[in-house]
Scaffold this motif. Structure first.
Motif, PDB file in Angstrom:
ATOM      1  N   GLY A 206      22.284  -2.817  49.733  1.00  0.00           N
ATOM      2  CA  GLY A 206      21.167  -2.186  50.425  1.00  0.00           C
ATOM      3  C   GLY A 206      21.610  -1.306  51.581  1.00  0.00           C
ATOM      4  N   LYS A 207      22.922  -1.018  51.631  1.00  0.00           N
ATOM      5  CA  LYS A 207      23.503  -0.095  52.617  1.00  0.00           C
ATOM      6  C   LYS A 207      23.476  -0.636  54.047  1.00  0.00           C
ATOM      7  N   LEU A 208      23.470  -1.944  54.191  1.00  0.00           N
ATOM      8  CA  LEU A 208      23.532  -2.533  55.530  1.00  0.00           C
ATOM      9  C   LEU A 208      25.006  -2.780  55.864  1.00  0.00           C
ATOM     10  N   VAL A 209      25.570  -1.901  56.666  1.00  0.00           N
ATOM     11  CA  VAL A 209      27.008  -1.908  56.943  1.00  0.00           C
ATOM     12  C   VAL A 209      27.469  -3.207  57.588  1.00  0.00           C
ATOM     13  N   LYS A 210      26.666  -3.745  58.500  1.00  0.00           N
ATOM     14  CA  LYS A 210      27.056  -4.958  59.226  1.00  0.00           C
ATOM     15  C   LYS A 210      27.333  -6.120  58.280  1.00  0.00           C
ATOM     16  N   ALA A 211      26.725  -6.111  57.102  1.00  0.00           N
ATOM     17  CA  ALA A 211      26.927  -7.203  56.150  1.00  0.00           C
ATOM     18  C   ALA A 211      28.390  -7.309  55.733  1.00  0.00           C
ATOM     19  N   ASN A 212      29.154  -6.203  55.815  1.00  0.00           N
ATOM     20  CA  ASN A 212      30.582  -6.261  55.496  1.00  0.00           C
ATOM     21  C   ASN A 212      31.307  -7.218  56.430  1.00  0.00           C
ATOM     22  N   TYR A 213      30.887  -7.231  57.681  1.00  0.00           N
ATOM     23  CA  TYR A 213      31.513  -8.137  58.647  1.00  0.00           C
ATOM     24  C   TYR A 213      31.282  -9.593  58.241  1.00  0.00           C
ATOM     25  N   TYR A 214      30.050  -9.934  57.923  1.00  0.00           N
ATOM     26  CA  TYR A 214      29.746 -11.310  57.565  1.00  0.00           C
ATOM     27  C   TYR A 214      30.332 -11.691  56.204  1.00  0.00           C
ATOM     28  N   MET A 215      30.480 -10.708  55.320  1.00  0.00           N
ATOM     29  CA  MET A 215      31.153 -10.973  54.049  1.00  0.00           C
ATOM     30  C   MET A 215      32.617 -11.310  54.320  1.00  0.00           C
ATOM     31  N   GLY A 216      33.237 -10.549  55.223  1.00  0.00           N
ATOM     32  CA  GLY A 216      34.616 -10.864  55.594  1.00  0.00           C
ATOM     33  C   GLY A 216      34.730 -12.255  56.178  1.00  0.00           C
ATOM     34  N   GLU A 217      33.754 -12.631  56.985  1.00  0.00           N
ATOM     35  CA  GLU A 217      33.739 -13.966  57.584  1.00  0.00           C
ATOM     36  C   GLU A 217      33.619 -15.048  56.519  1.00  0.00           C
ATOM     37  N   ALA A 218      32.753 -14.817  55.535  1.00  0.00           N
ATOM     38  CA  ALA A 218      32.565 -15.801  54.462  1.00  0.00           C
ATOM     39  C   ALA A 218      33.863 -16.009  53.684  1.00  0.00           C
ATOM     40  N   TYR A 219      34.533 -14.920  53.359  1.00  0.00           N
ATOM     41  CA  TYR A 219      35.794 -15.043  52.632  1.00  0.00           C
ATOM     42  C   TYR A 219      36.875 -15.678  53.510  1.00  0.00           C
ATOM     43  N   SER A 220      36.873 -15.339  54.790  1.00  0.00           N
ATOM     44  CA  SER A 220      37.868 -15.906  55.707  1.00  0.00           C
ATOM     45  C   SER A 220      37.735 -17.422  55.775  1.00  0.00           C
ATOM     46  N   LYS A 221      36.503 -17.918  55.857  1.00  0.00           N
ATOM     47  CA  LYS A 221      36.281 -19.361  55.954  1.00  0.00           C
ATOM     48  C   LYS A 221      36.684 -20.084  54.673  1.00  0.00           C
ATOM     49  N   GLN A 222      36.721 -19.347  53.559  1.00  0.00           N
ATOM     50  CA  GLN A 222      37.191 -19.933  52.296  1.00  0.00           C
ATOM     51  C   GLN A 222      38.706 -19.891  52.175  1.00  0.00           C
ATOM     52  N   GLY A 223      39.343 -19.192  53.117  1.00  0.00           N
ATOM     53  CA  GLY A 223      40.789 -19.049  53.046  1.00  0.00           C
ATOM     54  C   GLY A 223      41.232 -17.875  52.209  1.00  0.00           C
ATOM     55  N   ASP A 224      40.312 -16.979  51.853  1.00  0.00           N
ATOM     56  CA  ASP A 224      40.635 -15.802  51.050  1.00  0.00           C
ATOM     57  C   ASP A 224      40.883 -14.631  51.997  1.00  0.00           C
ATOM     58  N   GLY A 225      42.109 -14.568  52.518  1.00  0.00           N
ATOM     59  CA  GLY A 225      42.442 -13.555  53.509  1.00  0.00           C
ATOM     60  C   GLY A 225      42.393 -12.140  52.989  1.00  0.00           C
ATOM     61  N   ASP A 226      42.756 -11.946  51.716  1.00  0.00           N
ATOM     62  CA  ASP A 226      42.777 -10.592  51.157  1.00  0.00           C
ATOM     63  C   ASP A 226      41.380  -9.986  51.127  1.00  0.00           C
ATOM     64  N   ASN A 227      40.425 -10.745  50.602  1.00  0.00           N
ATOM     65  CA  ASN A 227      39.059 -10.228  50.551  1.00  0.00           C
ATOM     66  C   ASN A 227      38.453 -10.122  51.955  1.00  0.00           C
ATOM     67  N   ALA A 228      38.811 -11.055  52.818  1.00  0.00           N
ATOM     68  CA  ALA A 228      38.306 -10.992  54.188  1.00  0.00           C
ATOM     69  C   ALA A 228      38.757  -9.689  54.847  1.00  0.00           C
ATOM     70  N   SER A 229      40.039  -9.371  54.699  1.00  0.00           N
ATOM     71  CA  SER A 229      40.570  -8.144  55.296  1.00  0.00           C
ATOM     72  C   SER A 229      39.920  -6.906  54.702  1.00  0.00           C
ATOM     73  N   LYS A 230      39.632  -6.952  53.421  1.00  0.00           N
ATOM     74  CA  LYS A 230      38.996  -5.814  52.749  1.00  0.00           C
ATOM     75  C   LYS A 230      37.637  -5.496  53.367  1.00  0.00           C
ATOM     76  N   TYR A 231      36.833  -6.520  53.570  1.00  0.00           N
ATOM     77  CA  TYR A 231      35.492  -6.286  54.110  1.00  0.00           C
ATOM     78  C   TYR A 231      35.523  -6.015  55.612  1.00  0.00           C
ATOM     79  N   TYR A 232      36.441  -6.669  56.314  1.00  0.00           N
ATOM     80  CA  TYR A 232      36.584  -6.369  57.736  1.00  0.00           C
ATOM     81  C   TYR A 232      36.981  -4.904  57.936  1.00  0.00           C
ATOM     82  N   GLN A 233      37.902  -4.444  57.096  1.00  0.00           N
ATOM     83  CA  GLN A 233      38.343  -3.058  57.213  1.00  0.00           C
ATOM     84  C   GLN A 233      37.209  -2.090  56.916  1.00  0.00           C
ATOM     85  N   ALA A 234      36.379  -2.442  55.929  1.00  0.00           N
ATOM     86  CA  ALA A 234      35.232  -1.587  55.605  1.00  0.00           C
ATOM     87  C   ALA A 234      34.290  -1.491  56.808  1.00  0.00           C
ATOM     88  N   TYR A 235      34.126  -2.609  57.493  1.00  0.00           N
ATOM     89  CA  TYR A 235      33.257  -2.602  58.673  1.00  0.00           C
ATOM     90  C   TYR A 235      33.890  -1.813  59.811  1.00  0.00           C
TER      91      TYR A 235
END
Length: 325
Positions: A206-235
């Motif tokens: 839905g083009k809500l950019v801030k959601a990339n930050y929280y997506m990165g957080e969700a992946y980070s808490k799962q221990g998925d650093g690669d995906n976390a970094s991907k979404y953090y970088q997008a944000y």
């Protein structure tokens, strides 16, 4: 290259009524009063960022003194800052008095929530819980209130009660990108990462950019650093990240041992025009340089930090350590 960041910023606002203002400055034209008020406001903000809370309170009061009897958005904004400075100075009673004044003035939901937080700081859980309930009664569609209440209750060992608020927040009806993002945040807190990612993806679609930050957080808490970094970088690339987001992103990278990436996030935050958490950012950047083995840069950052915050005795001791490296 290490550099000093700008001393500007914005602190979380807290509301109080202009009825508390005691005096006004006479013989001043409207235009001059506006300039003086803005100058006092900005000086107060700078004082907060540098830990000079008493000076901040005085500056905000002077700004308010210029507009006795006139309640507008700018006056409320200044009152936000003043009450925050009161709390940071350790004057919890003063902060409670300020919240009470605005509650009496217009029954603002944020004032109830923030006063509730102060009651908890005084170990008065009954009054705190009562204010949280009133805050939700005033604004039961505000996800931030539910999440804030959860975080406060968890801090004081009442996570079970806090989870009840999260469950109520998930019952809010809505299918806008922000609804999906906020529910994704809540599912992340609850540890339901599958539901979190599903909702956050809808927010991103839905083009809500801030959601990339929280997506990165969700992946980070799962221990998925690669995906976390991907979404953090997008944000980060979006240019919408604020100093608090970048601090948390840097912390996440620190936990994964990615110190160079963490420093990138801390630097990006310190380069913003508004850096209300400047001290914490500078501290963590020093730590990141130390952990990475770059003691020369850590020492240079520490020199800047000590110049900015000369009363931090722990920093002085750390600087002595860095001089030996």
């Amino acid at each position: 290259m290490i550099r000093k960041s700008k001393i500007t910023g914005r602190i979380l606002a807290i509301i109080m009524t202009v009825a508390l203002v005691s005096a006004s400055v006479s013989g001043c034209g409207r235009s001059d009063k506006k300039k003086d008020k803005d100058a006092y406001r900005q000086y107060g903000i700078n004082c907060i960022e540098n830990g000079n809370y008493d000076d901040a309170i005085e500056a905000f009061q002077k700004a308010l003194d210029l507009e006795v009897g006139n309640v507008g958005d700018e006056e409320i904004d200044i009152c936000f800052y003043k009450a925050k400075a009161q709390y940071l100075s350790g004057d919890i009673d003063g902060a409670i008095e300020s919240y009470t004044a605005i509650i009496d003035y217009n029954g603002n939901a944020d004032a109830y929530y923030l006063r509730g937080c102060q009651y908890f700081a005084q170990n008065d859980q009954d009054k705190g819980m009562d204010d949280f309930k009133k805050a939700i009664d005033k604004n039961n569609k505000n996800y931030e209130l539910y999440i804030g209440i959860y975080e406060t209750l968890s801090k004081y060992g009442m996570a079970d009660q806090g989870n009840e608020y999260l469950a109520d927040a998930l019952k809010i009806k809505g299918d806008k990108p922000d609804d999906y993002m906020q529910k994704g945040r809540i599912y992340t807190i609850q540890g339901d990462y599958e539901s979190a990612i599903d909702n956050l993806q809808k927010a991103i679609d839905g083009k809500l950019v801030k959601a990339n930050y929280y997506m990165g957080e969700a992946y980070s808490k799962q221990g998925d650093g690669d995906n976390a970094s991907k979404y953090y970088q997008a944000y980060l690339d979006s240019g919408e990240a604020d100093a608090y987001d970048l601090f948390n992103m840097g912390q996440s990278q620190m936990e994964q041992g990615n110190y160079a990436t963490a420093i990138t996030y801390f630097d990006a935050a310190l380069d913003l025009d508004e850096v209300p958490n400047k001290q914490e950012l500078m501290k963590n950047e020093i730590i990141a340089y130390e952990y990475s083995g770059d003691f020369a840069s850590a020492k240079e950052c520490m020199e800047d930090y000590i110049e900015e915050y000369p009363d931090d005795s722990d920093a002085e001791r750390e600087y002595q350590f860095l001089e030996t490296r």
